[in-house]
Design a protein around this motif. Structure first.
Motif, PDB file in Angstrom:
ATOM      1  N   ALA A  36       5.082 -10.834   2.153  1.00  0.00           N
ATOM      2  CA  ALA A  36       4.479 -11.604   3.253  1.00  0.00           C
ATOM      3  C   ALA A  36       4.590 -13.014   2.892  1.00  0.00           C
ATOM      4  CB  ALA A  36       3.081 -11.274   3.371  1.00  0.00           C
ATOM      5  N   LEU A 120      -4.136 -13.931   4.378  1.00  0.00           N
ATOM      6  CA  LEU A 120      -3.675 -12.552   4.291  1.00  0.00           C
ATOM      7  C   LEU A 120      -4.035 -11.958   3.036  1.00  0.00           C
ATOM      8  CD1 LEU A 120      -1.588 -10.384   5.246  1.00  0.00           C
ATOM      9  CD2 LEU A 120       0.050 -11.579   4.255  1.00  0.00           C
ATOM     10  N   ALA A 334       3.804  -5.735   5.476  1.00  0.00           N
ATOM     11  CA  ALA A 334       3.468  -7.147   5.060  1.00  0.00           C
ATOM     12  C   ALA A 334       4.479  -7.823   6.137  1.00  0.00           C
ATOM     13  CB  ALA A 334       4.217  -7.419   3.742  1.00  0.00           C
ATOM     14  N   LYS A 335       5.566  -7.522   6.521  1.00  0.00           N
ATOM     15  CA  LYS A 335       6.538  -8.276   7.503  1.00  0.00           C
ATOM     16  C   LYS A 335       5.643  -8.301   8.571  1.00  0.00           C
ATOM     17  CE  LYS A 335      10.819  -7.386   5.168  1.00  0.00           C
ATOM     18  NZ  LYS A 335      12.357  -7.017   5.026  1.00  0.00           N
ATOM     19  N   ALA A 338       3.103 -10.929   8.577  1.00  0.00           N
ATOM     20  CA  ALA A 338       3.608 -12.018   8.393  1.00  0.00           C
ATOM     21  C   ALA A 338       4.194 -12.504   9.934  1.00  0.00           C
ATOM     22  CB  ALA A 338       4.636 -12.144   7.256  1.00  0.00           C
TER      23      ALA A 338
END
Length: 361
Positions: A36, A120, A334-335, A338
């Motif tokens: 991330a 996050l 995570a992507k 993000a």
């Protein structure tokens, strides 16, 4: 005190008005957090001041710890975090997070208060030693690999077992989601015994609560066929669709009343979230998992996102189905998280794709 339910768009507007970079904190515990951080930097560039916080300077890849009992050092299972981040212009702060003050948008680490515009949480889970009686505490009758200390203890136990082979049980705790290391460890142990010519002196047994060998919380008929054939060829006994009810020194008790002798017991544990650490009402559920929507945004605190194994699975799958704890799933989460933060910084709506499709996996 500012309103904790302020939208991410309002945060972005304030940052734009002040011409200051948006402050993004990433709490790192595993693959999801670092993924991330790199994705956030790639998408936001100089628009964001990204800081990664971890309680250790060395990143350990959990699947890399599998090698430690077979002569690999723990520091070879990872890399120093700081240099990897600094090359991308990402700040790194070594600290143990004591709590998150969501109302004031602060992370508290000891005496230090670290402000954020977006947070996050990707700290990963904790081992739930209560998932099987005897797995932890004073009656610790088994070993596990998820932590560095656990891997080192397992290494010492494996070394002793290889000197004097006997009965060994490798198992999966009832609610475990990270399953593949149990299979890998069993095959590595079999190979180690064969290399030293003592395989015939060992009685290897694999125990899993999965419906069948190779289910892996995905349900692949091909995986089942391959693993059943591999285990049969190596004379590894299998007890599938059975819970481990208790671990004792030298013995593993199964739910159907079967008792297995075991000089070496390796148990893949169930996990739990980080209950009690964050000390913010509503930040986690009772099990310590972070409740999010399909964009991995917290359901109560819109400046907070989460990814990886710390996420409440039901929130993103819309079911109580287990999510495989694999690196691929963690990086996918995570992507997406993000991208959602980047969209919030730009005052755009985030696209929603909760998890990879089964065919992706």
């Amino acid at each position: 005190m500012e309103n904790p339910t302020r939208t991410g768009g309002e945060t972005a507007a304030r940052q734009a008005a002040s011409s200051a970079p948006c402050r993004v904190l990433v709490l790192v515990g595993g693959v999801a957090g670092l993924t991330a951080a790199f994705e956030l930097k790639r998408r936001l560039g100089k628009r964001a001041d990204i800081t990664v916080i971890s309680d250790r300077g060395q990143f350990l890849l959990p699947m890399g710890l599998l090698d430690v009992p077979f002569r690999r050092r723990p520091d070879e299972a990872g890399f120093p975090i700081g240099p990897a981040l600094s090359r991308k212009g990402i700040r790194f702060h070594v600290a143990r997070v004591d709590r998150v003050d969501a109302a004031r948008r602060l992370v508290v680490a000891g005496e230090e208060e670290i402000p954020y515009d977006f947070l996050l949480i990707a700290t990963g889970p904790e081992v739930d030693t209560r998932s099987v009686p005897g797995l932890g505490g004073e009656f610790n009758a088994a070993h596990f690999l998820h932590t560095e200390s656990g891997a080192l203890e397992t290494a010492a136990a494996v070394e002793q077992f290889l000197r004097s082979p006997g009965a060994a049980v490798v198992g999966v705790a009832g609610n475990a989601a990270y399953l593949s290391p149990a299979y890998e460890f069993m095959l590595w142990l079999d190979a180690a015994l064969r290399r030293q010519g003592t395989r015939d002196q060992a009685n290897l047994t694999f125990v899993t609560s999965e419906p069948y060998l190779g289910y892996l919380n995905v349900g692949s008929a091909r995986a089942r066929h391959i693993l059943e054939r591999a285990f049969a060829a190596r004379r590894i006994a299998v007890h599938a669709n059975l819970q481990v009810s208790r671990l004792r020194v030298g013995q593993v008790d199964l739910a159907n009343g079967t008792r297995l002798d075991s000089a070496l017991t390796i148990m893949l544990p169930a996990f739990r979230g980080t209950a009690g650490i964050w000390k913010t009402s509503g930040l986690t559920d009772a099990q310590g998992y972070v409740p999010v929507d399909g964009a991995y945004r917290h359901r109560q605190y819109p400046e907070i996102f989460a990814a990886g194994a710390v996420v409440e699975a039901e929130a993103v799958t819309q079911s109580r189905a287990k999510v495989p704890n694999t690196g691929y799933v963690a990086t996918s989460m995570a992507k997406t998280a993000a991208r959602s933060i980047a969209a919030a910084v730009a005052s755009r709506a985030a696209g929603i794709r909760a998890l990879p499709r089964l065919l992706d996996i």
